[in-house]
Design an enzyme around this catalytic site. Structure first.
Site, PDB file in Angstrom:
ATOM      1  N   LYS A  85       0.673  -1.289   0.212  1.00  0.00           N
ATOM      2  CA  LYS A  85       0.295   0.521   0.060  1.00  0.00           C
ATOM      3  C   LYS A  85       0.716   1.470  -0.031  1.00  0.00           C
ATOM      4  O   LYS A  85       1.464   1.330   0.444  1.00  0.00           O
ATOM      5  CB  LYS A  85      -0.758   0.378   0.810  1.00  0.00           C
ATOM      6  CG  LYS A  85      -1.959   1.225   0.934  1.00  0.00           C
ATOM      7  CD  LYS A  85      -2.698   1.128   2.325  1.00  0.00           C
ATOM      8  CE  LYS A  85      -3.504   1.571   2.462  1.00  0.00           C
ATOM      9  NZ  LYS A  85      -5.029   2.417   3.093  1.00  0.00           N
ATOM     10  N   SER A 159      -9.280   2.119   3.170  1.00  0.00           N
ATOM     11  CA  SER A 159      -7.856   3.276   1.866  1.00  0.00           C
ATOM     12  C   SER A 159      -7.209   2.025   1.617  1.00  0.00           C
ATOM     13  O   SER A 159      -6.475   2.731   0.346  1.00  0.00           O
ATOM     14  CB  SER A 159      -7.263   4.206   2.636  1.00  0.00           C
ATOM     15  OG  SER A 159      -6.778   3.764   3.650  1.00  0.00           O
ATOM     16  N   SER A 183      -9.815   0.801   6.541  1.00  0.00           N
ATOM     17  CA  SER A 183      -9.042   0.517   5.844  1.00  0.00           C
ATOM     18  C   SER A 183      -8.455  -1.059   5.332  1.00  0.00           C
ATOM     19  O   SER A 183      -8.883  -0.521   4.257  1.00  0.00           O
ATOM     20  CB  SER A 183      -7.950   1.666   6.107  1.00  0.00           C
ATOM     21  OG  SER A 183      -8.608   3.056   5.691  1.00  0.00           O
TER      22      SER A 183
END
Length: 466
Positions: A85, A159, A183
């Site tokens: 990520k 996210s 997330s």
């Protein structure tokens, strides 16, 4: 096994195939890169792909296999393609945070990336996020919109949206994510994945993101299979558990007592949709079929919990917005969120953090009678791409809070929680539920998750990409 099946095999099986010399690491990584080349132009899961370096690392992995006397000598994730990520540092690469406000390349790997490398993983790229990882949708002015591989009119969530889309589309063996208020679990839910929010402190956020979002944030895996998540956990956990996570995932649990709690936390304004409530009852029926006792009992949600969470979340956004290299380049909506966080007095932040033990104790009183709690996942489907474009900070915050009210509370308590696939709705979008365990009990979530996967075999179904 053809290239598509190899890409979809998942981290645990890919590692086994490489270690047993049934396939090469180059074959696995090349199959993954081929899928990225074919499908990422439409999905935009990755901000950057490390194609040349990934193939070089795969060749190095194959050399290690050739030199080893037995598979037992090899690191556990040797040759496995992993997505990182883009809020997490990789040496020599920028950490973009979904923004033009970032600085230059990072000098060092984050701790979690270093552990993945030590375990033999091959980093294939960094995945897209909403700016500063604020939202449960992944759309930015800097890098565009990331699309859900099950239905590209919709977001994959956020996210860790790029990590979710990449994993669902077979563009990595397993993906790294972070979770400050859902997330990991949100994109896992919207992409039909197993996603694990780990116990606070299980995986290091160091050296640069310790205490992120005022202590709410953790790292964890998004995976097509529970075994893949367990492999990620064994590679990255700071402290090894008494029994490995892989062993926990491979061992059926004893009969458990499981509570169904569908009431929205106090302070949140939301209504759970019929499909989402149906998913809870569907999974409850499967759990009963597996021999567990499942009863309805609501969590005693503290009145202060939601507001306490909001204080820490908003201040966390403000912390990140003021620390980034070029805050003047942030999007208008992100600046609005930062302003809200900046209006919170430091004394209120201190008070909110001091309230955590009492809030956690009240919520966790349900574990005096139960081993696991089953809740809804999102209250409805993912947002359509562009649905929230141009909206202000407060308007967007209210909209997303109503869609994902069951997640952030467990960042506040710090305990582990998992997103479990639960079929599909009429539009072909994944449904999900959340399982929440006692503090420090990721093992039970892996064990129960693997049981459910054995019945549902959710990883056998693939998005309509070809």
């Amino acid at each position: 096994m053809d290239a598509t099946d190899l890409a979809y095999a998942g981290a645990a099986e890919q590692a086994r195939l490489i270690a047993s010399r049934e396939v090469t690491a180059r074959q696995v990584v090349q199959a993954t890169l081929d899928r990225i080349a074919a499908y990422d132009p439409q999905l935009r899961a990755y901000r950057v792909v490390f194609a040349a370096q990934a193939l070089a690392d795969a060749d190095a992995a194959d050399a290690r296999v050739a030199a080893a006397a037995s598979p037992a000598e090899l690191p556990p994730m040797l040759g496995v393609p992993v997505a990182i990520k883009d809020d997490t540092d990789v040496a020599g690469e920028i950490t973009a945070w979904g923004s033009h406000a970032h600085g230059g390349p990072r000098e060092h790997d984050s701790d979690v990336v270093a552990r993945l490398r030590d375990a033999g993983a091959v980093l294939v790229g960094k995945t897209n996020v909403p700016e500063l990882t604020v939202w449960p949708f992944t759309e930015t002015l800097a890098y565009g919109a990331t699309h859900n591989p099950w239905n590209q009119d919709y977001t994959p969530g956020g996210s860790s949206g790029g990590s979710g889309a990449a994993t669902a589309a077979g563009m990595c063996g397993v993906a790294h994510g972070s979770d400050g208020a859902g997330s990991i679990r949100i994109p896992a839910a919207f992409n039909g994945l197993f996603g694990l929010k780990t116990q606070r402190g299980t995986i290091s956020l160091g050296p640069d993101h310790l205490d992120a979002w005022q202590g709410l944030s953790v790292y964890g895996p998004l995976a097509r299979r529970v075994a893949d998540a367990a492999l990620f956990m064994d590679a990255t956990a700071q402290v090894a558990p008494a029994t490995s996570y892989a062993a926990a995932a491979a061992t059926p649990p004893r009969p458990l007592r499981i509570a169904i709690s569908t009431g929205v936390p106090k302070g949140a304004i939301a209504r759970v949709g019929a499909d989402q409530l149906g998913a809870v009852q569907d999974i409850a029926a499967l759990l009963r079929e597996l021999g567990h006792t499942v009863v309805e009992e609501e969590i005693d949600w503290p009145l202060a919990a939601f507001n306490t969470l909001l204080v820490r979340y908003l201040r966390g956004v403000h912390d990140d917005a003021t620390a980034i290299d070029h805050p003047e380049r942030l999007e208008r909506r992100t600046k609005g969120m930062s302003r809200m966080g900046g209006l919170i007095p430091e004394s209120q932040v201190v008070k909110a953090r001091a309230a955590e033990p009492a809030i956690a104790a009240q919520i966790n009183a349900i574990y005096d009678r139960h081993d696991v709690v089953l809740t809804p996942g999102p209250t409805g489907p993912p947002f359509r791409i562009g649905e929230l474009h141009g909206r202000g900070a407060l308007w967007t915050l209210n909209a997303v809070a109503a869609r994902v009210p069951f997640y952030g509370i467990f960042n506040l308590t710090g305990q582990p929680a998992a997103s479990i696939p639960a079929g599909f709705d009429a539009a072909g979008l994944p449904l999900s539920v959340q399982l929440v365990a006692r503090p420090d009990d990721e093992a039970t979530l892996l064990s129960v998750g693997a049981q459910l996967e054995g019945l549902r075999r959710w990883a056998d179904r693939r998005p309509p990409l070809g």
